[in-house]
Motif scaffolding. Structure first.
Motif, PDB file in Angstrom:
ATOM      1  N   LYS A 186      41.475  23.261  50.554  1.00 37.47           N
ATOM      2  CA  LYS A 186      42.647  22.727  51.262  1.00 37.47           C
ATOM      3  C   LYS A 186      43.270  23.741  52.221  1.00 37.47           C
ATOM      4  O   LYS A 186      43.990  23.382  53.150  1.00 37.47           O
ATOM      5  N   LYS A 187      42.981  25.027  51.989  1.00 36.51           N
ATOM      6  CA  LYS A 187      43.553  26.061  52.850  1.00 36.51           C
ATOM      7  C   LYS A 187      42.777  26.243  54.154  1.00 36.51           C
ATOM      8  O   LYS A 187      43.218  26.946  55.061  1.00 36.51           O
ATOM      9  N   VAL A 188      41.603  25.601  54.222  1.00 29.99           N
ATOM     10  CA  VAL A 188      40.739  25.747  55.398  1.00 29.99           C
ATOM     11  C   VAL A 188      40.808  24.489  56.256  1.00 29.99           C
ATOM     12  O   VAL A 188      40.719  23.371  55.754  1.00 29.99           O
TER      13      VAL A 188
ATOM     14  N   VAL B 169      34.680  33.124  54.642  1.00 29.70           N
ATOM     15  CA  VAL B 169      35.876  32.271  54.561  1.00 29.70           C
ATOM     16  C   VAL B 169      36.757  32.716  53.393  1.00 29.70           C
ATOM     17  O   VAL B 169      37.970  32.906  53.532  1.00 29.70           O
ATOM     18  N   ASN B 170      36.158  32.889  52.222  1.00 28.46           N
ATOM     19  CA  ASN B 170      36.917  33.283  51.029  1.00 28.46           C
ATOM     20  C   ASN B 170      37.583  34.641  51.193  1.00 28.46           C
ATOM     21  O   ASN B 170      38.729  34.842  50.779  1.00 28.46           O
TER      22      ASN B 170
ATOM     23  N   LYS C 199      46.839  36.307  60.746  1.00 21.99           N
ATOM     24  CA  LYS C 199      45.818  36.218  61.779  1.00 21.99           C
ATOM     25  C   LYS C 199      45.126  34.853  61.724  1.00 21.99           C
ATOM     26  O   LYS C 199      44.982  34.261  60.655  1.00 21.99           O
ATOM     27  N   LYS C 200      44.717  34.389  62.890  1.00 17.81           N
ATOM     28  CA  LYS C 200      44.002  33.116  62.976  1.00 17.81           C
ATOM     29  C   LYS C 200      42.533  33.399  63.304  1.00 17.81           C
ATOM     30  O   LYS C 200      42.236  34.051  64.305  1.00 17.81           O
ATOM     31  N   ILE C 201      41.653  32.909  62.441  1.00 15.81           N
ATOM     32  CA  ILE C 201      40.218  33.158  62.633  1.00 15.81           C
ATOM     33  C   ILE C 201      39.433  31.863  62.634  1.00 15.81           C
ATOM     34  O   ILE C 201      39.714  30.950  61.851  1.00 15.81           O
ATOM     35  N   LEU C 202      38.469  31.787  63.536  1.00 17.15           N
ATOM     36  CA  LEU C 202      37.529  30.684  63.591  1.00 17.15           C
ATOM     37  C   LEU C 202      36.189  31.191  63.081  1.00 17.15           C
ATOM     38  O   LEU C 202      35.652  32.164  63.618  1.00 17.15           O
ATOM     39  N   ILE C 203      35.667  30.561  62.033  1.00 15.65           N
ATOM     40  CA  ILE C 203      34.357  30.932  61.494  1.00 15.65           C
ATOM     41  C   ILE C 203      33.398  29.792  61.781  1.00 15.65           C
ATOM     42  O   ILE C 203      33.503  28.705  61.215  1.00 15.65           O
ATOM     43  N   ILE C 204      32.503  30.039  62.720  1.00 12.12           N
ATOM     44  CA  ILE C 204      31.523  29.030  63.109  1.00 12.12           C
ATOM     45  C   ILE C 204      30.335  29.140  62.159  1.00 12.12           C
ATOM     46  O   ILE C 204      29.726  30.187  62.034  1.00 12.12           O
TER      47      ILE C 204
ATOM     48  N   ASN D  38      41.654  35.468  51.295  1.00 17.67           N
ATOM     49  CA  ASN D  38      42.248  36.499  50.437  1.00 17.67           C
ATOM     50  C   ASN D  38      43.115  37.477  51.228  1.00 17.67           C
ATOM     51  O   ASN D  38      44.054  38.074  50.688  1.00 17.67           O
ATOM     52  N   LEU D  39      42.801  37.634  52.522  1.00 19.68           N
ATOM     53  CA  LEU D  39      43.588  38.512  53.389  1.00 19.68           C
ATOM     54  C   LEU D  39      44.855  37.821  53.885  1.00 19.68           C
ATOM     55  O   LEU D  39      45.701  38.437  54.526  1.00 19.68           O
ATOM     56  N   GLY D  40      44.948  36.515  53.601  1.00 19.26           N
ATOM     57  CA  GLY D  40      46.123  35.764  54.034  1.00 19.26           C
ATOM     58  C   GLY D  40      45.988  35.216  55.446  1.00 19.26           C
ATOM     59  O   GLY D  40      46.987  34.822  56.059  1.00 19.26           O
TER      60      GLY D  40
END
Length: 308
Positions: free
Chosen positions: A47-49, A22-23, A6-11, A27-29
């Motif tokens: 680096k994953k964000v 975010v963390n 899934k692609k999520i945007l966290i504002i 963890n959910l991938g």
């Protein structure tokens, strides 16, 4: 892990609640994009964000950087400011209301499953406790008015075009990593340093929710289809006097010198503000797991560790 990434945007992903969210999403991938007014220095970046610096009040900036397909959006943006001055009003309204209008216009609807707006218990104003989702919104400050206006805007979007929104209306969230200028963190820091600190009578009643519980509620609201078009109070539903919280903190820390009755209440402050959480329990089967004592112990431990 989800069947598909899934692609999520966290504002507001670099903020207190945002960084915890975010963390959890990593963890959910999930693929996480974080938007803030400033990007963390390279040493502190994950680096994953995918980090973006975006002025959400500027439509061109939003269109240039966020015009991309997403599955989920969580909007934690906007600073808390209880000022009622005309000088601050437009800035606060832009931060909270115009930003959401820009986001809903720009981000493609095709793959969007859920937009979760983070609301505030301040939207209830001086209405009688316990405040439920059916309680009339009576915002008093520019901040709460902007939050309430955003709530009403999203409701209209849902009625008009089934925009997939949901609102997590937070009461008071606390925990490790919170800014040092918030109520609980100020008391913790003063107590750790064994300082004297002035406070009100402490008779005000509030509802304190530990960060892990708040994040679990936000994720549930994100993922449950039943949450679309709904507003949920996110809190413990347990009324607690401010004085009790202060005394618990000084007892756990073992020092600190509160001076009660040395401060006045904030103008227009609701003295009794705690949530009715029957709705989120019934519809989403959610309830908080962390007691106030346990939450305070974890928070204090993290602050003592950082100080050392």
């Amino acid at each position: 892990m989800e069947k598909a990434i899934k692609k999520i945007l966290i504002i507001g992903g670099t903020g207190f609640i945002g960084s915890h969210l975010v963390n959890k999403c990593l963890n959910l991938g999930w693929k996480v994009t974080s938007v803030s007014l400033s990007i963390p220095p390279k040493k502190k970046r994950n680096k994953k964000v995918k980090d973006h610096k975006v002025d959400l009040t500027n439509f061109s900036s939003v269109k240039k950087k966020l015009n991309t397909p997403l599955n989920y959006i969580v909007n934690l943006a906007g600073y808390i400011n209880h000022s009622n001055s005309k000088k601050d009003y437009n800035k606060i309204m832009k931060e909270h209301f115009i930003s959401v209008k820009n986001i809903t216009k720009v981000i493609p609807r095709k793959n969007l499953i859920k937009f979760v707006q983070i609301g505030s218990s301040d939207e209830y104003g001086l209405e009688k406790a316990p405040q439920s989702e059916k309680t009339k919104l009576s915002p008093k400050s520019a901040y709460s008015k902007a939050k309430a206006k955003t709530t009403n805007f999203l409701k209209k979007m849902y009625l008009k075009e089934k925009y997939p929104y949901a609102i997590a209306r937070l009461f008071l969230t606390y925990g490790p990593g919170q800014n040092k200028d918030r109520f609980i963190t100020q008391i913790i820091n003063s107590s750790i340093k064994n300082k004297s600190f002035s406070t009100t009578s402490g008779e005000q009643i509030r509802d304190f929710c530990y960060i892990d519980d708040t994040v679990s509620a936000i994720l549930l609201i994100l993922r449950e289809k039943k949450a679309v078009g709904q507003v949920f109070n996110v809190a413990t539903g347990i009324p607690v006097k401010i004085k009790k919280v202060i005394n618990l903190i000084t007892k756990i820390v073992g020092k600190g010198k509160p001076e009660f009755n040395k401060r006045d209440l904030r103008e227009g402050e609701n003295e009794v503000l705690y949530a009715d959480i029957k709705k989120i329990k019934k519809i989403l089967n959610w309830k908080p797991k962390t007691s106030l004592l346990m939450g305070l112990r974890k928070t204090i431990k993290s602050f003592e560790k950082n100080d050392n």
